[in-house]
Design a protein around this motif. Sequence first.
Motif, PDB file in Angstrom:
ATOM      1  N   UNK A 230       0.812  -1.217   0.000  1.00 36.38           N
ATOM      2  CA  UNK A 230       0.000   0.000   0.000  1.00 36.38           C
ATOM      3  C   UNK A 230       0.846   1.267   0.000  1.00 36.38           C
ATOM      4  N   UNK A 231       2.147   1.164   0.228  1.00 39.46           N
ATOM      5  CA  UNK A 231       2.973   2.373   0.242  1.00 39.46           C
ATOM      6  C   UNK A 231       3.144   2.980  -1.147  1.00 39.46           C
ATOM      7  N   UNK A 232       3.529   2.214  -2.172  1.00 44.70           N
ATOM      8  CA  UNK A 232       3.572   2.830  -3.507  1.00 44.70           C
ATOM      9  C   UNK A 232       2.198   3.264  -3.998  1.00 44.70           C
ATOM     10  N   UNK A 233       1.154   2.524  -3.622  1.00 48.11           N
ATOM     11  CA  UNK A 233      -0.195   2.909  -4.029  1.00 48.11           C
ATOM     12  C   UNK A 233      -0.602   4.229  -3.383  1.00 48.11           C
ATOM     13  N   UNK A 234      -0.306   4.382  -2.092  1.00 45.05           N
ATOM     14  CA  UNK A 234      -0.636   5.636  -1.407  1.00 45.05           C
ATOM     15  C   UNK A 234       0.218   6.784  -1.922  1.00 45.05           C
ATOM     16  N   UNK A 235       1.438   6.487  -2.358  1.00 43.51           N
ATOM     17  CA  UNK A 235       2.286   7.530  -2.935  1.00 43.51           C
ATOM     18  C   UNK A 235       1.677   8.077  -4.218  1.00 43.51           C
ATOM     19  N   UNK A 236       1.248   7.174  -5.090  1.00 39.71           N
ATOM     20  CA  UNK A 236       0.654   7.597  -6.359  1.00 39.71           C
ATOM     21  C   UNK A 236      -0.678   8.294  -6.129  1.00 39.71           C
ATOM     22  N   UNK A 351      14.412  18.434   3.056  1.00 41.02           N
ATOM     23  CA  UNK A 351      15.252  18.715   1.887  1.00 41.02           C
ATOM     24  C   UNK A 351      16.682  18.989   2.322  1.00 41.02           C
ATOM     25  N   UNK A 352      16.839  19.692   3.426  1.00 42.78           N
ATOM     26  CA  UNK A 352      18.183  19.953   3.942  1.00 42.78           C
ATOM     27  C   UNK A 352      18.901  18.645   4.262  1.00 42.78           C
ATOM     28  N   UNK A 353      18.169  17.641   4.757  1.00 44.97           N
ATOM     29  CA  UNK A 353      18.753  16.342   5.054  1.00 44.97           C
ATOM     30  C   UNK A 353      18.784  15.405   3.866  1.00 44.97           C
ATOM     31  N   UNK A 354      18.523  15.939   2.661  1.00 39.93           N
ATOM     32  CA  UNK A 354      18.538  15.166   1.412  1.00 39.93           C
ATOM     33  C   UNK A 354      17.519  14.033   1.423  1.00 39.93           C
ATOM     34  N   UNK A 355      16.396  14.253   2.093  1.00 38.13           N
ATOM     35  CA  UNK A 355      15.258  13.339   2.005  1.00 38.13           C
ATOM     36  C   UNK A 355      14.295  13.924   0.971  1.00 38.13           C
ATOM     37  N   UNK A 356      14.680  13.772  -0.290  1.00 38.86           N
ATOM     38  CA  UNK A 356      13.973  14.445  -1.369  1.00 38.86           C
ATOM     39  C   UNK A 356      12.615  13.827  -1.669  1.00 38.86           C
ATOM     40  N   UNK A 357      12.301  12.689  -1.071  1.00 42.64           N
ATOM     41  CA  UNK A 357      10.981  12.101  -1.262  1.00 42.64           C
ATOM     42  C   UNK A 357       9.903  12.796  -0.459  1.00 42.64           C
ATOM     43  N   UNK A 358      10.319  13.630   0.511  1.00 39.26           N
ATOM     44  CA  UNK A 358       9.394  14.338   1.391  1.00 39.26           C
ATOM     45  C   UNK A 358       8.413  13.352   2.019  1.00 39.26           C
ATOM     46  N   UNK A 359       7.124  13.659   2.023  1.00 45.95           N
ATOM     47  CA  UNK A 359       6.193  12.825   2.789  1.00 45.95           C
ATOM     48  C   UNK A 359       5.441  11.808   1.947  1.00 45.95           C
ATOM     49  N   UNK A 360       5.719  11.733   0.641  1.00 45.40           N
ATOM     50  CA  UNK A 360       4.951  10.800  -0.186  1.00 45.40           C
ATOM     51  C   UNK A 360       5.809   9.920  -1.087  1.00 45.40           C
ATOM     52  N   UNK A 361       7.128  10.014  -1.021  1.00 44.84           N
ATOM     53  CA  UNK A 361       7.998   9.105  -1.781  1.00 44.84           C
ATOM     54  C   UNK A 361       9.079   8.628  -0.812  1.00 44.84           C
ATOM     55  N   UNK A 362       8.709   7.685   0.026  1.00 43.10           N
ATOM     56  CA  UNK A 362       9.621   7.239   1.080  1.00 43.10           C
ATOM     57  C   UNK A 362      10.821   6.483   0.534  1.00 43.10           C
ATOM     58  N   UNK A 363      10.758   6.008  -0.715  1.00 38.86           N
ATOM     59  CA  UNK A 363      11.898   5.290  -1.288  1.00 38.86           C
ATOM     60  C   UNK A 363      13.150   6.155  -1.292  1.00 38.86           C
ATOM     61  N   UNK A 364      12.986   7.438  -1.580  1.00 30.07           N
ATOM     62  CA  UNK A 364      14.138   8.337  -1.614  1.00 30.07           C
ATOM     63  C   UNK A 364      14.628   8.677  -0.216  1.00 30.07           C
ATOM     64  N   UNK A 365      13.747   8.582   0.771  1.00 32.78           N
ATOM     65  CA  UNK A 365      14.147   8.926   2.135  1.00 32.78           C
ATOM     66  C   UNK A 365      14.930   7.811   2.809  1.00 32.78           C
ATOM     67  N   UNK A 366      14.812   6.587   2.287  1.00 34.34           N
ATOM     68  CA  UNK A 366      15.509   5.465   2.911  1.00 34.34           C
ATOM     69  C   UNK A 366      16.979   5.402   2.524  1.00 34.34           C
TER      70      UNK A 366
END
Length: 516
Positions: A230-236, A351-366
Amino acid sequence: MVDDSPTTILPVKTLSQLQAPLLSRQASDRSQASAKELPHSKRPVSDLFDFTEEFIQRGYHAEYANWRDSYLKWRQGDAKGAKGENRHATHLRNRNQRTFEYWYPTVSNFNFRRTCAYWIGVLFVEGCLLFLWPPLFDAFWPGAPLRMTFWISKIPLLVGTSTFGSGIYMGYLELINMDVDVAEKRANLIWCDWRALYNVLLEAKEDSAEGGGENGDDAESSAGSEVYWYQPLSSILGWVIYMTGAVLYQVANTVDIFDVPKEWHVSMVEWPLVFGGLCFFTGGIMEVVHNRCWATAPDTFVWWTSVLNFFGGIAFWLCACPEAMGSLTTPIGVGGTVLYLIGAILGLCMWRGEQFGLSLISNLNRVQRVDETKIAVRTHSETGVREVVPINNEAFQLDDTKNALQPRLSWRGLVFVLMCALWGTASIVHVFAVPAAPWEFESTSRTYRRHLLEQEMTSVVHAIGAHLIILLNSATVTVPNEEPFRFMTLAMRLLVAVLTVQSVLSNWTFLVDEHD
């Protein structure tokens, strides 16, 4: 009839065998001179160029050897053979999906996602500040003349809607290009292959059932960051629903500045606001679901951003129903806007911490680029594309990572960005003060128009200058050490602080003078 003959098993190659020539140069019966006279299709294998050394130098040899062996198995009747073409793009895709260099295969991808995340935060901050201006004006001056209400309340609200909607589009743009290498082809602008995008966000490997014992370390390292279906589905769904709500709000606030019949006002203003608020409420639910806020501790920026946006969405939906909320409509709307504003500031912290996925693309935050990350940047000799690769002995043309990938923003730099956003917002509001009350800038009949033009140009230049500095700060986030550039940068920051105070005081003075 079943063939009971034993299946030929290919021997396991050692490292020394993997570095053997791809094409053995056996002695040929023909002379070299006679071979060169033949067409290319009829020349012997020994006359072909040996790419072994070049593959070893580029770090492709082991990957090619595996691909070659799989191809031979397929030619001999094995059910599973080589997958994908042995080309540069395939090499970039065949990476561990839990690594930094997978999600940022090239410097272009890194800069693209970094830029999108930056402008999402900046535009959200400016949009929320513009949303807060109309209720502040209405509270300070209830029953203001229609001319003042139009220019100082409705127009800034429309501009704020466009600004906030632009931030949502930047998030949508980042989402639909998650499976696109912007260094190789143009970015998607409106649409994408949604099934492919879902699979990319799901981090599903085609060969996950193969080689169970070969990738044990990778499986162990990624066990703590499992991607649920459900994470990629909720992202989209999250970004699509937010985009729908932004369009509905844009339609409603655009029609609202015109004098339309009551029937049109109900169908094109009131109902779009209701459904738009519902979209923002649903988008907040998607953020909470995507980041699994019920199962994680409230100790991260993304957790608080998701929760704040969730309650902000509820407030947006409620304030779109003034008949139900009554006198609480404006306070609820202001509260929801403040929650979104805090969430936008936390987004800039991400963004300062380079978590460019913000709150809806957690793949980039990992995946994050920390000081201990063993990565480097190398330039491909043929395409010229700068790739992000793990550091190894086979890497070639290594560049300085810090020069290729922009460094992180400091906390003082983050405050400076917020100050520029406030300056730009105040300047935009002051642009509309001139047509709202032109008599405030009147001196003599001969210079009346020139004074109006001067004031309007000053406000426009301030607004443009603020956003140019915001744009510059996205590319240059550190203060240079060399003089006189260091002094000029620090002086510019001091000047921005002064101009921010001046713009805010100018708007406040304008309201006081007009009210009195």
